[in-house]
Design a protein around this motif. Structure first.
Motif, short mmCIF file in Angstrom:
data_model
loop_
_atom_site.label_atom_id
_atom_site.label_comp_id
_atom_site.label_asym_id
_atom_site.label_seq_id
_atom_site.Cartn_x
_atom_site.Cartn_y
_atom_site.Cartn_z
N PHE A 1 0.79 -1.35 0.51
CA PHE A 1 -0.27 -0.11 0.34
C PHE A 1 1.12 1.31 0.00
O PHE A 1 -0.26 2.42 -0.05
N LEU A 2 2.21 1.58 0.03
CA LEU A 2 3.12 2.56 0.20
C LEU A 2 4.53 1.90 -0.54
O LEU A 2 5.07 0.58 -0.78
N ALA A 3 4.97 2.75 -1.33
CA ALA A 3 6.28 2.74 -1.14
C ALA A 3 7.51 2.72 -0.31
O ALA A 3 7.79 3.05 0.74
N GLY A 4 8.74 2.36 -0.33
CA GLY A 4 8.98 1.27 0.70
C GLY A 4 10.83 2.07 1.28
O GLY A 4 11.50 1.15 0.52
N PRO A 5 10.83 2.93 0.58
CA PRO A 5 12.63 3.67 0.88
C PRO A 5 13.92 2.48 1.67
O PRO A 5 13.35 2.29 3.13
N ASN A 6 14.71 1.61 0.78
CA ASN A 6 15.33 1.32 2.41
C ASN A 6 14.66 -0.82 1.90
O ASN A 6 15.43 -1.26 2.79
N MET A 7 13.83 -0.74 1.65
CA MET A 7 13.47 -1.95 1.09
C MET A 7 12.13 -1.65 -0.57
O MET A 7 10.97 -2.82 -0.58
N ALA A 8 12.94 -1.09 -1.52
CA ALA A 8 12.44 -0.22 -2.30
C ALA A 8 11.85 -1.72 -3.13
O ALA A 8 10.26 -1.37 -3.50
N VAL A 9 12.39 -2.68 -3.54
CA VAL A 9 11.84 -3.59 -5.01
C VAL A 9 10.82 -4.17 -4.01
O VAL A 9 10.53 -4.96 -4.63
N TYR A 10 11.05 -4.68 -3.06
CA TYR A 10 10.17 -5.54 -1.62
C TYR A 10 9.06 -5.02 -2.06
O TYR A 10 7.97 -5.59 -2.50
N TYR A 11 8.98 -3.85 -1.53
CA TYR A 11 7.50 -3.25 -1.23
C TYR A 11 6.76 -2.61 -3.15
O TYR A 11 5.24 -3.25 -3.30
N ALA A 12 7.98 -3.08 -3.95
CA ALA A 12 7.51 -2.72 -4.81
C ALA A 12 6.70 -4.02 -5.81
O ALA A 12 5.29 -4.11 -6.63
N SER A 13 7.88 -4.88 -5.23
CA SER A 13 7.10 -6.88 -5.77
C SER A 13 5.46 -6.53 -5.16
O SER A 13 5.05 -7.84 -5.63
N LYS A 14 5.55 -6.12 -3.92
CA LYS A 14 4.19 -6.66 -3.21
C LYS A 14 2.85 -6.05 -3.26
O LYS A 14 1.72 -6.89 -3.95
N SER A 15 3.20 -4.68 -4.12
CA SER A 15 2.50 -3.84 -4.85
C SER A 15 1.86 -3.57 -6.38
O SER A 15 1.02 -4.42 -6.67
#
Length: 286
Positions: free
Chosen positions: A148-162
């Motif tokens: 539900f949000l972007a994740g600086p310092n876990m950028a790719v992981y957060y994007a993959s879950k989006s």
């Protein structure tokens, strides 16, 4: 193995050797005739299978590297050989990494995309057409509140879950009239090996948030899927986080997430070679 005849339904769990996948496998085994456990470690899969068999369930193991390009095709052949078809698919395989995207190894980050996105899409696209033809079954995709949000310092992981959440919602709508359920599960921090293996457990954000048990998340996921829900968000804290992510503007949210997911010992992403605690660059002043 069978010598032919009608294929029987099975629930297939990817990433079934530990964590949420292991818990879902044990719950599913109470409801369905056969569960097929899929992951890389045969020893871990056999341990889960033995737990299921001891409780009176039927479990079959299929050890394979899910990052292999032909993994879904191999599984399809394996199921046919055992006289089974994929009635329910649980996409639980995946991993995360904490750290600045400019500093983490590129290969590891691309591997995350391969497993969290490509593998999930590959297996879903291979088995969901059969579900639609039969007018039954469905898919459970393990996402995250991170979607539900972007994740600086876990950028790719957060994007993959989006991707997982978006893909699941769209597919759910496409298959709505066929009798096939597609459920995305979006838990908050869960007490599994993920927190240690990803490095996230050492970040402030994951220290302050309450941890859910894998069994609780699995129960909520299975119950939500069985009731036909499109999205399941286990735990009150995850629901609160989603509201915060929806309300706060990115100008406030992104610096906050960045700070909470950064450790003082991390190297600064500006490339100075200094740690986050010592570097004076503007990227850390927000």
């Amino acid at each position: 193995m069978t010598g032919g005849g009608e294929l029987l339904p099975a629930t297939v769990i990817l990433g079934a050797s530990r964590g949420i996948g292991r818990s879902i496998a044990k719950i599913a085994a109470r409801d369905v005739a056969t569960v097929v456990l899929v992951a890389r470690s045969e020893a871990h899969l056999e341990a889960v299978a033995e737990e299921i068999r001891s409780a009176g369930g039927r479990a079959v193991v299929f050890p394979i590297d899910l990052a292999s390009r032909d993994a879904s095709k191999q599984l399809e052949s394996f199921l046919a050989e055992y006289g089974l078809f994929c009635d329910v698919l649980v996409n639980n395989a995946g991993y995360g990494l904490r750290g600045a995207a400019t500093l983490l190894p590129i290969a590891d980050q691309l591997g995350m995309i391969d497993l969290n996105i490509r593998t999930l899409a590959d297996f879903t696209l291979r088995f969901s057409p059969g579900m639609a033809r039969r007018g039954r079954g469905g898919v459970i995709n393990l996402g995250s509140v991170a979607s539900f949000l972007a994740g600086p310092n876990m950028a790719v992981y957060y994007a993959s879950k989006s991707f997982v959440r978006s893909f699941s919602a769209a597919l759910s709508q496409e298959l709505r009239a066929t009798g096939v359920t597609v459920t995305c599960v979006a838990p908050g921090p869960t007490a599994t090996d993920f927190l240690d293996s990803s490095g996230a457990g050492r970040a402030t954000l994951f220290k302050i948030l309450p941890k859910l048990s894998a069994d609780y998340v699995a129960e909520q996921a299975w119950r939500g899927f069985r009731s036909g829900r499109r999205l399941v968000v286990p735990g009150v804290s995850a629901k609160v986080l989603i509201v915060i992510a929806t309300v706060l503007p990115n100008s406030l949210l992104l610096p906050l997430v960045s700070r909470l997911q950064r450790r003082k010992s991390d190297l600064c992403p500006c490339g100075s070679g200094e740690t986050s605690a010592k570097c004076k660059c503007s990227s850390l002043r927000s």
